[in-house]
Write a protein that holds these residues in place. Sequence first.
Motif, short mmCIF file in Angstrom:
data_model
loop_
_atom_site.label_atom_id
_atom_site.label_comp_id
_atom_site.label_asym_id
_atom_site.label_seq_id
_atom_site.Cartn_x
_atom_site.Cartn_y
_atom_site.Cartn_z
N ILE A 35 -9.26 -12.82 -4.83
CA ILE A 35 -8.10 -11.98 -5.15
C ILE A 35 -8.59 -10.63 -5.63
O ILE A 35 -9.65 -10.52 -6.24
CB ILE A 35 -7.18 -12.64 -6.19
N LYS A 36 -7.78 -9.62 -5.36
CA LYS A 36 -8.14 -8.26 -5.76
C LYS A 36 -7.27 -7.82 -6.93
O LYS A 36 -6.05 -8.02 -6.93
CB LYS A 36 -7.96 -7.31 -4.57
N TYR A 37 -7.93 -7.22 -7.93
CA TYR A 37 -7.24 -6.81 -9.16
C TYR A 37 -7.49 -5.33 -9.42
O TYR A 37 -8.64 -4.87 -9.39
CB TYR A 37 -7.74 -7.63 -10.34
N ALA A 38 -6.42 -4.57 -9.66
CA ALA A 38 -6.52 -3.15 -9.96
C ALA A 38 -6.04 -2.89 -11.39
O ALA A 38 -5.05 -3.46 -11.84
CB ALA A 38 -5.70 -2.33 -8.98
N THR A 39 -6.75 -2.01 -12.09
CA THR A 39 -6.42 -1.69 -13.48
C THR A 39 -6.66 -0.22 -13.75
O THR A 39 -7.50 0.41 -13.10
CB THR A 39 -7.27 -2.54 -14.45
N GLY A 43 -11.11 1.81 -17.59
CA GLY A 43 -12.03 2.94 -17.50
C GLY A 43 -11.66 4.06 -18.45
O GLY A 43 -10.49 4.27 -18.73
N PRO A 44 -12.67 4.78 -18.93
CA PRO A 44 -14.10 4.56 -18.70
C PRO A 44 -14.78 3.71 -19.77
O PRO A 44 -15.95 3.38 -19.67
CB PRO A 44 -14.66 5.98 -18.74
N ASP A 45 -14.01 3.34 -20.84
CA ASP A 45 -14.65 2.75 -22.01
C ASP A 45 -14.79 1.24 -22.00
O ASP A 45 -15.50 0.67 -22.83
CB ASP A 45 -13.88 3.16 -23.28
N HIS A 46 -14.09 0.56 -21.07
CA HIS A 46 -14.05 -0.90 -21.15
C HIS A 46 -14.46 -1.58 -19.85
O HIS A 46 -14.01 -2.69 -19.56
CB HIS A 46 -12.65 -1.35 -21.56
N LEU A 47 -15.31 -0.94 -19.09
CA LEU A 47 -15.75 -1.53 -17.82
C LEU A 47 -16.55 -2.80 -18.05
O LEU A 47 -16.35 -3.80 -17.36
CB LEU A 47 -16.58 -0.50 -17.04
N PRO A 62 -13.90 -21.88 -10.89
CA PRO A 62 -15.03 -21.64 -9.98
C PRO A 62 -14.64 -21.51 -8.52
O PRO A 62 -15.46 -21.06 -7.70
CB PRO A 62 -15.92 -22.87 -10.20
N ASP A 63 -13.40 -21.84 -8.18
CA ASP A 63 -12.96 -21.71 -6.78
C ASP A 63 -12.30 -20.37 -6.50
O ASP A 63 -11.81 -20.14 -5.39
CB ASP A 63 -12.01 -22.85 -6.43
N ILE A 64 -12.24 -19.48 -7.52
CA ILE A 64 -11.59 -18.18 -7.35
C ILE A 64 -12.57 -17.07 -7.68
O ILE A 64 -13.26 -17.12 -8.71
CB ILE A 64 -10.35 -18.05 -8.25
N LYS A 65 -12.63 -16.07 -6.82
CA LYS A 65 -13.44 -14.88 -7.08
C LYS A 65 -12.50 -13.68 -7.24
O LYS A 65 -11.55 -13.52 -6.46
CB LYS A 65 -14.41 -14.63 -5.93
N VAL A 66 -12.78 -12.84 -8.24
CA VAL A 66 -11.94 -11.67 -8.51
C VAL A 66 -12.72 -10.40 -8.21
O VAL A 66 -13.81 -10.18 -8.75
CB VAL A 66 -11.47 -11.64 -9.98
N GLU A 67 -12.18 -9.59 -7.33
CA GLU A 67 -12.75 -8.27 -7.05
C GLU A 67 -11.91 -7.23 -7.80
O GLU A 67 -10.68 -7.23 -7.68
CB GLU A 67 -12.74 -7.98 -5.55
N THR A 68 -12.53 -6.38 -8.57
CA THR A 68 -11.81 -5.42 -9.41
C THR A 68 -11.93 -3.99 -8.89
O THR A 68 -12.93 -3.63 -8.28
CB THR A 68 -12.33 -5.46 -10.86
N GLU A 69 -10.91 -3.24 -9.15
CA GLU A 69 -10.91 -1.80 -8.86
C GLU A 69 -10.32 -1.09 -10.07
O GLU A 69 -9.20 -1.38 -10.49
CB GLU A 69 -10.08 -1.48 -7.62
N VAL A 70 -11.08 -0.16 -10.64
CA VAL A 70 -10.63 0.61 -11.79
C VAL A 70 -10.25 2.01 -11.31
O VAL A 70 -11.08 2.72 -10.72
CB VAL A 70 -11.72 0.69 -12.87
N ILE A 71 -9.01 2.39 -11.57
CA ILE A 71 -8.47 3.68 -11.12
C ILE A 71 -8.04 4.47 -12.34
O ILE A 71 -7.39 3.94 -13.23
CB ILE A 71 -7.27 3.47 -10.17
N GLY A 72 -8.40 5.73 -12.41
CA GLY A 72 -7.98 6.58 -13.52
C GLY A 72 -6.46 6.65 -13.60
O GLY A 72 -5.77 6.67 -12.58
N TYR A 73 -5.93 6.70 -14.84
CA TYR A 73 -4.48 6.63 -15.00
C TYR A 73 -3.76 7.77 -14.28
O TYR A 73 -2.68 7.58 -13.73
CB TYR A 73 -4.11 6.66 -16.49
N ASP A 74 -4.37 8.94 -14.26
CA ASP A 74 -3.72 10.09 -13.61
C ASP A 74 -3.50 9.85 -12.13
O ASP A 74 -2.61 10.46 -11.53
CB ASP A 74 -4.55 11.36 -13.81
N PRO A 90 -2.99 -4.41 -4.07
CA PRO A 90 -3.86 -5.49 -4.54
C PRO A 90 -3.03 -6.73 -4.89
O PRO A 90 -1.83 -6.64 -5.14
CB PRO A 90 -4.53 -4.89 -5.78
N ASP A 91 -3.67 -7.88 -4.93
CA ASP A 91 -2.97 -9.13 -5.24
C ASP A 91 -2.43 -9.12 -6.66
O ASP A 91 -1.33 -9.63 -6.93
CB ASP A 91 -3.92 -10.32 -5.08
N VAL A 92 -3.21 -8.55 -7.57
CA VAL A 92 -2.85 -8.49 -8.98
C VAL A 92 -3.11 -7.07 -9.46
O VAL A 92 -4.10 -6.46 -9.06
CB VAL A 92 -3.69 -9.48 -9.83
#
Length: 416
Positions: A35-39, A43-47, A62-74, A90-92
């Motif tokens: 699953i893909k997660y965007a937040t 960033g930038p302080d809590h990566l 263990p059967d789930i993998k999370v791919e993350t994407e951090v996007i600046g709020y602006d 993204p899924d989440v």
Amino acid sequence: MNKKTAAMVLCTVMAAGVLTGCGGAEEKKDGKTTIKYATYSAGPDHLEDLDKMVAEFEKQNPDIKVETEVIGYDDYFTKLQTQASSKTLPDVFEMNYENFNTYAGNGVLLDLTELAEKDEEFSEDMLSGNSYEYFQKDGKLYGLTEKMSDVVMYYNKDLFDEAGLDYPTEDWTWKEELEAAQTLTKEGVYGTYAPVTYNELYKTVVQNGGALFDENGTPTLGSEENIEAFQWMLDKMLEYNVQPTPEQMSGKSPEDMFKNGEVAMIRTGSWMVTTFADTPFEWDIVQEPGNTQKAHHVFADAVVGSAAAKNKEAVWKFIKFMSTDSTAAEIRLDSSWDLPAVNDESVQEKYTSQEKPESREVIFDVMETGIMPPVVDHYSEVQNAINEELNRAIIGEQSGEEALQAAQKKVTDILK
């Protein structure tokens, strides 16, 4: 209120047609569901903190993998809008309260109601206060609150001691604040500070028994209570000068002025406790003074899912984890990444037991009188219109009453 104030003025207006029908595809990698997660808030302080949370989730699942994407709020909500139109959400993803209604009202978000009800390991009591209700619409659950913050009043104990004043208490009203601020104001020091902005106005009018909108969303900016409240905000600067004007601040932030001992009391966010930790003087926090009643600005962020996500169970598990898992909450607390929403006394005790400030429990106490910003259609446009008129009053181009009457007309036209 620096980063939070900036966050609140982002564009939230999106055409209904843009936010309809988004797609998502379940991916399998190494036999795992991905699953893909965007937040925006990592960033930038809590990566590294986000990486720790994801690692813990994957350890538990263990059967789930999370791919993350951090996007600046602006850029975050602009990108979400683009992804919605191209059916690549993204899924989440992370969602704030101000934008929630727009997304929930256009069919983009996954309805979590049934998933939550059939999950025997979940109950709404796992979230603190009434935060379970924040991200519901029309009786349906679309997100779980992951973190919260609020606004309190910080004060410089050393300056109070030097002036021979008792420290502020929760019983203070605007009257006591003004009297103390007048005593504290001297060469190089201002007694108090509060932003003169929409986000401060909506809370201040409630402290005076007013409201910017009625229960039907009709603007009521020009009411007697609102005018009185806004005049109080202006008078601290323009009549009594116990608060610095923008010119007197000379480009310095109010938070920096507090750290430098140039402001004795300041209304700002609970997230500033870490920033103020190394100040060379003693300080503490207290509930904001009200006039006829208490009211405190509360911020809330949720984790939501895409309505088009293919593996809804995996999406729900990650949403629930980010909101209610004790390990995730501890990671958040250890890094001062706002307050977790989990209703866990041990987690709250860990936060309140930290050395500074002495009265950390106030941050939880004010949730009892916390209010969210009013959410109306064309929210960003409404907010900008009101701020324009407030700014004209700050520089003396019009009175407080004239500013709110002008804002009333603008907002009424916007909402027609």
